[in-house]
Design an enzyme around this catalytic site. Structure first.
Site, mmCIF file in Angstrom:
data_model
loop_
_atom_site.group_PDB
_atom_site.id
_atom_site.type_symbol
_atom_site.label_atom_id
_atom_site.label_comp_id
_atom_site.label_asym_id
_atom_site.label_seq_id
_atom_site.Cartn_x
_atom_site.Cartn_y
_atom_site.Cartn_z
ATOM 1 N N GLY A 174 -0.160 6.493 8.698
ATOM 2 C CA GLY A 174 0.630 5.998 7.573
ATOM 3 C C GLY A 174 0.228 6.654 6.270
ATOM 4 O O GLY A 174 1.080 7.037 5.451
ATOM 5 N N ASP A 175 -1.073 6.793 6.056
ATOM 6 C CA ASP A 175 -1.565 7.453 4.841
ATOM 7 C C ASP A 175 -1.147 8.915 4.799
ATOM 8 O O ASP A 175 -0.722 9.429 3.756
ATOM 9 C CB ASP A 175 -3.093 7.370 4.785
ATOM 10 C CG ASP A 175 -3.598 6.051 4.245
ATOM 11 O OD1 ASP A 175 -2.859 5.383 3.498
ATOM 12 O OD2 ASP A 175 -4.738 5.668 4.562
ATOM 13 N N ILE A 176 -1.301 9.623 5.918
ATOM 14 C CA ILE A 176 -0.966 11.040 5.940
ATOM 15 C C ILE A 176 0.525 11.249 5.694
ATOM 16 O O ILE A 176 0.931 12.116 4.909
ATOM 17 C CB ILE A 176 -1.395 11.680 7.277
ATOM 18 C CG1 ILE A 176 -2.919 11.608 7.440
ATOM 19 C CG2 ILE A 176 -0.906 13.120 7.376
ATOM 20 C CD1 ILE A 176 -3.706 12.286 6.336
#
Length: 403
Positions: A174-176
């Site tokens: 999700g962060d990437i």
């Protein structure tokens, strides 16, 4: 790779970025811009810095986790709660093209440093914000972390063994995805500025990023009203397209169309699977994947992974091993030819490898010219050379906790 690329000007040379982001999504996105020549000034809280400085592994007291995500950046400390800190920040904004931040929506506005105020100082500023749920909507004030985005964006619901528990992907997906989307937004806004002369606000949500990544899961639901289930390593739209047990591990076989499927059946001497009514079409093979998988594994279980990959690739059919991290770092194509691990020399950590950049502009290849900064490393350079403060000014700022 075009060897002359190392002599070319960088794609983002002359673009100055103020990076207020922390942890993963924003820092990852900022490093992509830095790899292509943007002048990134990372701004951290005095005495503490980015939360990721507290994440291991460590070497010589410095976080290698932080160093991997923050290469190609200058680093300064600045207390944005102090009036003098805000003044310094506004002066930096005057000289910037892009601002990146991943605070909860509204935090920068409360500081008097939100987009509506900053665009008065610099109408060309591109203000990119990445948060858990975005800057508007019912959930905008909820805190958001990667695992929440994977859960609420649907990724965990389709990841894991059939009948098993919802499973987070093995990395901060999700962060990437959020970091990548934020940087795509920045690049779009930079291009738009060429036409309008004006900057704009870019708003990216981790949850939106995960939702958008689930490609056909939602299309299948809208069509059939069936909720996609966890399907292990099988793919809900194609078969055979899965992992199969070999003598010494598991192998991937991916027959993405009918021609490849028939060629594969010929190869393993199973022409009967071409005419078998259970396997005639892609939808039928998906429906009966477990039955067909057992048949395919009669062939794969009698062979080693390397042998299987060699045989199948030799016939022009997609196949591959399942690597662990060590094997990836030893694969010459990935590690050397594609330069996905770059040796750097950090002033405190010493020699360390960081992840390479997956984007290859063949005439302007990414470069790592600067290791991640130690906390406040570039205070003097930025304040003196860019903002033209004097040495005595800088000493006063340090003494009063502004930097």
């Amino acid at each position: 790779m075009n060897k002359s690329a190392k002599e070319q000007p960088q794609a983002l040379e002359g673009i100055r970025v103020l990076d207020l982001t922390r942890v993963v999504a924003g820092p990852y996105g900022g490093s992509i811009l830095g790899d292509f020549g943007a002048d990134i000034i990372k701004i951290e809280v005095p005495g503490k810095g980015d939360d990721a400085r507290g994440y291991g592994p460590y070497r010589n007291g410095e976080s290698m986790y932080f160093a991997n995500l923050n290469r190609n950046k200058r680093g300064i400390t600045l207390n944005l709660k102090s009036e003098k800190g805000k003044d310094i920040f506004r002066k930096l904004v005057e000289k910037a093209d892009v601002l990146l931040e991943n605070y909860r929506p509204g935090v920068m506005d409360k500081l008097g440093l939100g987009y509506d105020e900053l665009k008065k100082i610099n109408p060309g500023l591109i203000y990119a914000a990445c948060s858990g749920f975005g800057s508007y909507g019912e959930y905008s004030q909820r805190p958001g972390y990667d695992i929440i985005s994977q859960g609420m964006g649907g990724l965990m619901s389709v990841t894991g063994a059939p009948g098993g528990a919802p499973t987070r992907s093995g990395n901060a997906m999700g962060d990437i995805l959020g970091g990548m989307n934020m940087i795509m937004g920045v690049l779009l806004a930079l291009h738009a500025r060429e036409k309008t002369g004006l900057g704009q606000r870019v708003d990216v949500s981790l949850v939106d990023s995960v939702v958008a990544s689930l490609e056909n899961a939602y299309i299948r639901y809208f069509d059939s009203k069936e909720i996609p289930k966890r399907n292990g390593n099988a793919y809900a739209s194609i078969a055979p397209y899965d992992t199969y047990q070999a003598k010494d591990g598991y192998v991937i076989i991916a027959c993405g169309n009918q021609k490849l499927y028939e060629k594969f059946c010929h190869l393993i001497d199973r022409d009967d699977m071409i005419t078998d009514e259970r396997f005639l079409t892609v939808p039928l093979r998906v429906k009966n994947n477990l039955i067909q998988k057992a048949e395919i594994e009669k062939w794969t279980k009698a062979r080693n992974v390397d042998e299987i990959v060699s045989i199948i690739l030799g016939a022009g059919i997609p196949a591959g091993p399942i690597y662990d991290v060590k094997q990836i770092t030893q694969d010459r194509h990935i590690a050397d030819d594609r330069e996905m691990f770059i040796e750097t020399q950090h002033p405190v950590i010493g020699p360390m490898k960081v992840n390479g950049n997956p984007i290859k502009l063949m005439d302007m290849m990414p470069r790592i010219t600067r290791t991640a900064p130690t906390l406040g490393q570039d205070n003097k350079y930025v304040l003196k050379e860019i903002l033209e403060y004097t040495d005595s000014d800088i000493e006063a700022f340090a003494a009063s906790g502004v930097i």
